[in-house]
Structures are given as C-alpha cells and as structure tokens.
Write an enzyme that holds these catalytic residues in place. Structure first.
Site, short mmCIF file in Angstrom:
data_model
loop_
_atom_site.label_atom_id
_atom_site.label_comp_id
_atom_site.label_asym_id
_atom_site.label_seq_id
_atom_site.Cartn_x
_atom_site.Cartn_y
_atom_site.Cartn_z
N ASP B 244 0.86 -1.02 0.04
CA ASP B 244 0.25 -0.19 -0.16
C ASP B 244 0.55 1.53 0.11
O ASP B 244 0.62 2.30 -0.71
CB ASP B 244 -0.86 -0.17 1.43
CG ASP B 244 -1.77 -1.28 0.57
OD1 ASP B 244 -1.55 -2.11 1.33
OD2 ASP B 244 -3.29 -0.49 0.40
N ASN B 254 1.59 -3.14 4.42
CA ASN B 254 1.11 -3.92 3.20
C ASN B 254 0.29 -4.43 4.29
O ASN B 254 0.26 -3.76 5.21
CB ASN B 254 1.67 -4.64 2.39
CG ASN B 254 1.18 -5.90 1.75
OD1 ASN B 254 0.20 -4.97 0.29
ND2 ASN B 254 1.13 -7.03 1.36
N LYS B 255 -0.68 -5.13 4.08
CA LYS B 255 -2.56 -5.62 4.38
C LYS B 255 -1.66 -6.69 5.70
O LYS B 255 -0.38 -6.59 5.70
CB LYS B 255 -2.55 -6.70 3.83
CG LYS B 255 -4.58 -7.70 4.04
CD LYS B 255 -5.03 -6.57 4.71
CE LYS B 255 -5.67 -5.87 3.65
NZ LYS B 255 -5.94 -4.17 3.24
#
Lengths: 375, 375
Positions: B244, B254-255
């Site tokens: 991201d 990121n996630k």
C-alpha cells in the site's frame, strides 16, 4: 471456571450417581447448553461430534463413558465392546486410548459386581488429577505473569497473547495456556488477553473469548494476522500457548499458526511460553520435524460457522466454487523459539535430562507391566 | 485478465461513449456482475461502497467520474462540485486525490466545450498508464519466477504464496503482485499459488482466488496461519505481495499479516518479493515505523460475509456477544526481510540512490508547478 458467575467443570457426575453432564461445546459461543449422558453411546457420540474436545477432556469423557457402560453390563465382553465403541469415536486422540487402557487395567482385575463403582472412582480420579496438573501449571505460569507485571512497575495491565483454545474448556478445569492467566486474574494481577481467532475452526474467537468473558477476564479478539503488528508495537508482554505434542527435545506441535507467532515474538524480544502437562510430551521423538501433521477437511477453510442476525447458527461459504483449499491442522515451533515450557513441575528452558531419563525408565516399566497383564 | 475465457479490464468506457462499466467487486466471489455508471454520482457511490477498490482502480474511477460529470456540466463550478463529491467518497485514498488533481490540471486550462472529451481522454490515459506499469512489473517478476523454475530443473510447478489481493481487480489490468504470476502462466511456466485468505476482509479467499480461477491459474486457498508450515516444508518457492505504501528506505506497509509471512520466509530462506508501482513509494518517509496504521471497524473481525447453502450472501457473527475486537488494517515489513522490490523499472534489492534523488527533484518541480497553477 465461572459461567455467569457460577463455577463449572467441563464434565461432572450428577447427584443421581448414574449420569454425567458436559457442556456442549459445538454450540459455543452462541449458546451455553449442558447435555446429560446416560449411556456409553451418549458419551461416544459426544466425543465423536466434538461436544467435548481437548485431549484431557476426551480422556475424562472416555473414563466416564466406560463407567456408564459398566452400569448396564459389567461383564468382560461388554467391557470390550465399550472399549471399542469409545476408541472408535476419535481414534487419533492419544488421551482417549490412554484413559481406556487405564480403565481396563483397573477394572478387569475386579469382580464384575465391583466394576461400575470402581469405574466411576477412576473416572473421577482422572478428572481430579487433570485439575491438579492444570492448577499447578497455572501457579508456575502465574509467577511469570507476575514478574512481567513487576517489570512494568505494576503500572499497567500485563498484555498476553494466546492462540487457539488451551483453556478450561479443553481440560476439566483451569486449562493449560489459560491456567496462568486465570490464576493471575484471580490473584488480582491486572491482565488483558489478545485472543487470536485461530482460523480455520476459530477456537480462539469462539471458545477462548467465551470462557475468558464469562470468567470476567479482559480480552480482545484479533485476526491471526494481527499479532505481529501488536508485538512490533510493544503491545504484547508475553505469549502463552498450549501444545498438542511436545518432543523430548522441546519442539512444540500446536495449532497451525503457532510458529508464526513464535517467530514474531523472537523478532520483537517477547517471551514465548508453552504450557503443557508432562503427559503430552512424546518421549520417543526428539526432532519435531518428524511429527506427522494431520491434514483435515478443506471444507473447514472454504466454509465458516456463525450466527445470523436472526440468531440462527449456520455455515456460509467463503471461497469461490472451484477453488481448492488445503487444511493442515498443526505446525511445529522449533525449540529455539520457545522461552520456556510451563509444566506442572515448573517452567523449564529445556526439558531436564533427569526428567527425560526418569520418564523413559517409567515407560519401559509400564510396558513390562502391560506385557505381564496381557498374557 | 480473463473471466469465463473473455478478457476484461476492471473499468472501461462503453461503446456509446457516454457511460462507463465496472465489475461490482462487493459481490465477488459469489456473483460476477457488471454495473454501468452514467453519472458522476454513480462513480462516487461505486468508490464509496467499494464496488471498485485498490489504489490504481480508484484513481481510474475518479478520472472517469470527472468525465461523466463534465458531460452534464463542464463549467468551473460544476468541476469543483464533481471534485469534492468524488474526493469525499474515499478521502484516505492517495490515488483518488492524485487522479482528481491530474484531471483538474488538464481540464481547467481548456474551454468548457472541450472538457468532456478531454476528460475521457485523460481518464483513458490514466488507465493505459496503469496497465503499462503493471505489465512491466509483471515482466520483471516473471523473470524471477522463471529463474525459480530453472532452479527446480523445470521439474515441477513453481509454488508461490501471496497475501491479500494485489491482482488485476485492484488495478485496471494485470495487478501488481499477481502480474508476474499471470505473465509466467501465460508464458507457459507452470505455477501454483497458495492464496492466504487474508482475514478479516478475506480479499485472498474471495478476490485473489476468484481472479486466478477465472484466468485458469492453479491455486489453493489456505488460512493465514498455514504459510509458515508450508515454508518449513519446502512447499513455497517464493512469496510475492503488493504494497500500500513503501518508504524511501524500503520498508513495506501492506495488509496486516504480511510481516508474519516475511518472517517465515526469512526463517526458511524463501525469497520474499514486493511488487509495486513507483507511484506508491512515499519519498517523504524513510522509517516505516512512522507510518500511521488505520484501525478499522471491529465489526470486520466479529462478523464475516459468506454464501449460505441457499445461495444467499449474508453476514454471520463469529465472536461472543460482549467480546471486544480490534482491527488494524496494515503492518510494516522492515526492509531487511524483503528480498527485492519489483517495480515497473526492474527489481531492486534496495531503492537506488539515483532514483530517490530524481524522484525528490521531480516532486519539488511538481510542487512548484502546482503553486504556479494555483495562483
């Protein structure tokens, strides 16, 4: 532990002396229901459908199952049928066989008339021993939590992270990984527990959250992905998990995902404790990599059970039609990631040589005894 | 990529030249439905309700949203209303603002009569640039997959693991993390993808599995807990995830859960790649620990959406009433756990000094230009 303020065990003999009650764990966390077992068939069905689960509780259930069977027919042939019926209910559960063998050893030496009463006594003894072991694990673990609390200057609650359910629901009372937490909480040490939901079967989100909530222990459910972030940000003081099987060398086989949390704990200098009764150590294996890992139904990954807004508990599908799923149930955390094993005899960084030696001798003695008896 | 054998993008201008079509991603994986946007309000609603998601696709949607708005009223005031309406639909999405600013730069210099046609052209350009970038990421990543294949002596499929959805559904086409996989698959390199389900929103089990399945790529859905076990057992040749936001120093936001997989990859000598367009690098931050992490609704942890056996998609509750839940959306994987960043310019172990310098200069130039324009 407590449910709605009232203390419970997971299994108990009713006042009538001829039936046993258990909590139907398949309905948790959405419904608290006690079911009564009047026959060995009831017990076998309860073990099979996982109304009762967790190695110690399965053992205790088998003990009471034999007792219910002996009530109806205490003969040798009947015993054999009861043994086989219960064993077939969950053949991979090591404790099931252990409890059945223990019942056999005691009962077959007695006159059939005496067997039912003796069976209830031995079943009760299996339960009480489990409670004592778990309580001792709890005390040794409580000391570690108290130390962590002192390290904060007693300034704030101790944040613990646990994976899956190694609580009182998996045992007769106290639990293994959760026993130290209950002991600390009951002793007035402020604790807060991060509860991994533990996909695919969600034992954390359903069972651990439920039992902590009912006993009044502050806790927060998180997805299995979140623990690393929390440890990176100093929000976990220590991890405590249970163990399905621990090798003589100290490698820990536990619910899938345990290894990932142990890696994150190591990367962030968070102590990683494993709570277990010595009976779950496999003294015949040193290297955890040789433990065969059960691959369960892919349906457990593809589907999930929950409660609709109408209050109905049902399964829903998560994955696209046509996508395969794979479902290994356990992983192995290598010993170097484990800070200490918390047992009923104390917390050990590695399993003491002496203990290994004594245990091996005891096992060989057991084998000799069984051989004599089998003749 | 393909759906039922037919190539698609996630967003496209219809033949009538006055409406745009998108895939309604909220219904996936259970239903494939294309919705038509005729007005800027349709576009804003689609961004808001996450019918479209993923930074590049949100940017492209905003571009077409502006174009639809200009069709109705190309005046300066109308532009401002359109800008604000779209911006409010998902204010934290960086790409949304970027696309809107780009539309403004171009359109406000033109005569109102020319704006609608120009807006469609710029929106198309935003899409095409994204496709080019993703395709280039795919090519650079394909080379790494091919190398892994050669290392097996081309004897068996390459096993990849991915987390969340950084596929074509998150972009206009190809995706970021999945682009190398599609490129490898299309080039005849045998691949198999382990798809992390990615709780709490399950973008892996729903979107990644769906898009891989429709393009024909062999894959298996696993719970987020399983990746460590697979890496311990040599069943993962390489990991590829999206990002991201990546810092100038190479830390990857990121996630949630990405960090745990990166730890397992490092512990088992599995290469861990992050695929990203350079536009997602935040050149103003070096240390990933200073990235603020969004805490989303606990309901995403407590509830889950799935399809009942009657075919109805509904939400069910997983946790006990009264149990709190916490839901951090992202974590940060420190740079030392990342094998390489796969960008449209190639794969880099660390972001080259020169690139950082050029980018900083370009940004300052951009700022000067915006300042001039704003006057």
């Amino acid at each position: 532990m407590k449910v709605d303020g009232k203390p419970y065990r997971t299994i108990w003999l009713n006042g009538n002396g001829i039936s046993v009650s258990v909590i139907d764990q398949t309905l948790l966390p959405h419904r608290f229901k006690i079911v009564e077992w009047r026959t060995v068939e009831d017990a076998a069905e309860g073990i099979r459908n996982m109304a009762v689960r967790g190695a110690p509780l399965i053992g205790a259930s088998a003990g009471y199952g034999v007792a219910l069977g002996m009530l109806r027919d205490p003969g040798d042939e009947a015993f054999q049928r009861v043994y086989e019926l219960l064993f077939a209910a969950r053949p991979t559960a090591v404790n099931l066989r252990w409890a059945l063998d223990r019942m056999r050893e005691t009962l077959l030496m007695l006159h059939p008339k005496e067997r039912a009463a003796a069976a209830f006594r031995v079943a009760k003894k299996i339960c009480d021993e489990d409670v004592l072991n778990c309580s001792a694990i709890g005390e040794h673990g409580r000391a570690l939590i108290e130390r962590a609390w002192n390290e904060t200057g007693r300034a704030r609650p101790v944040n613990l992270l646990t994976h899956c359910n190694a609580g009182w629901l998996a045992t007769v009372d106290w639990g293994t990984a959760l026993a130290p937490i209950y002991k600390a909480f009951d002793a007035g040490i402020p604790v807060h527990v991060w509860v991994d939901e533990t996909r695919p079967r969600n034992q954390g989100a359903s069972l651990t959250a439920w039992e902590l909530g009912h006993h009044g222990v502050p806790h927060t459910v998180i997805v299995d992905n979140a623990g690393g972030y929390l440890m990176q940000h100093g929000q976990v003081d220590l991890c405590i998990v249970g163990s399905d099987r621990t090798t003589a060398g100290g490698d820990v086989c536990n619910k899938i995902g345990t290894y990932l949390k142990a890696l994150a704990a190591r990367d962030n200098q968070v102590p990683f404790y494993v709570a277990l009764p010595l009976s779950s150590i496999d003294w015949t294996i040193d290297d955890g990599r040789s433990i065969p890992i059960e691959s369960r139904s892919p349906q457990e990954v593809a589907m999930i059970s929950g409660r609709t807004k109408e209050g109905v508990v049902c399964e829903v599908r998560l994955t696209p039609d046509g996508s395969a799923a794979l479902n290994y149930a356990f992983d192995v955390t290598p010993r170097h990631l484990v800070t200490a094993l918390i047992t009923e005899y104390g917390a050990f960084r590695t399993i003491p040589e002496e203990m290994t030696k004594l245990r091996r001798e005891a096992e060989q003695a057991d084998k000799r005894q069984v051989n004599v008896f089998d003749r």
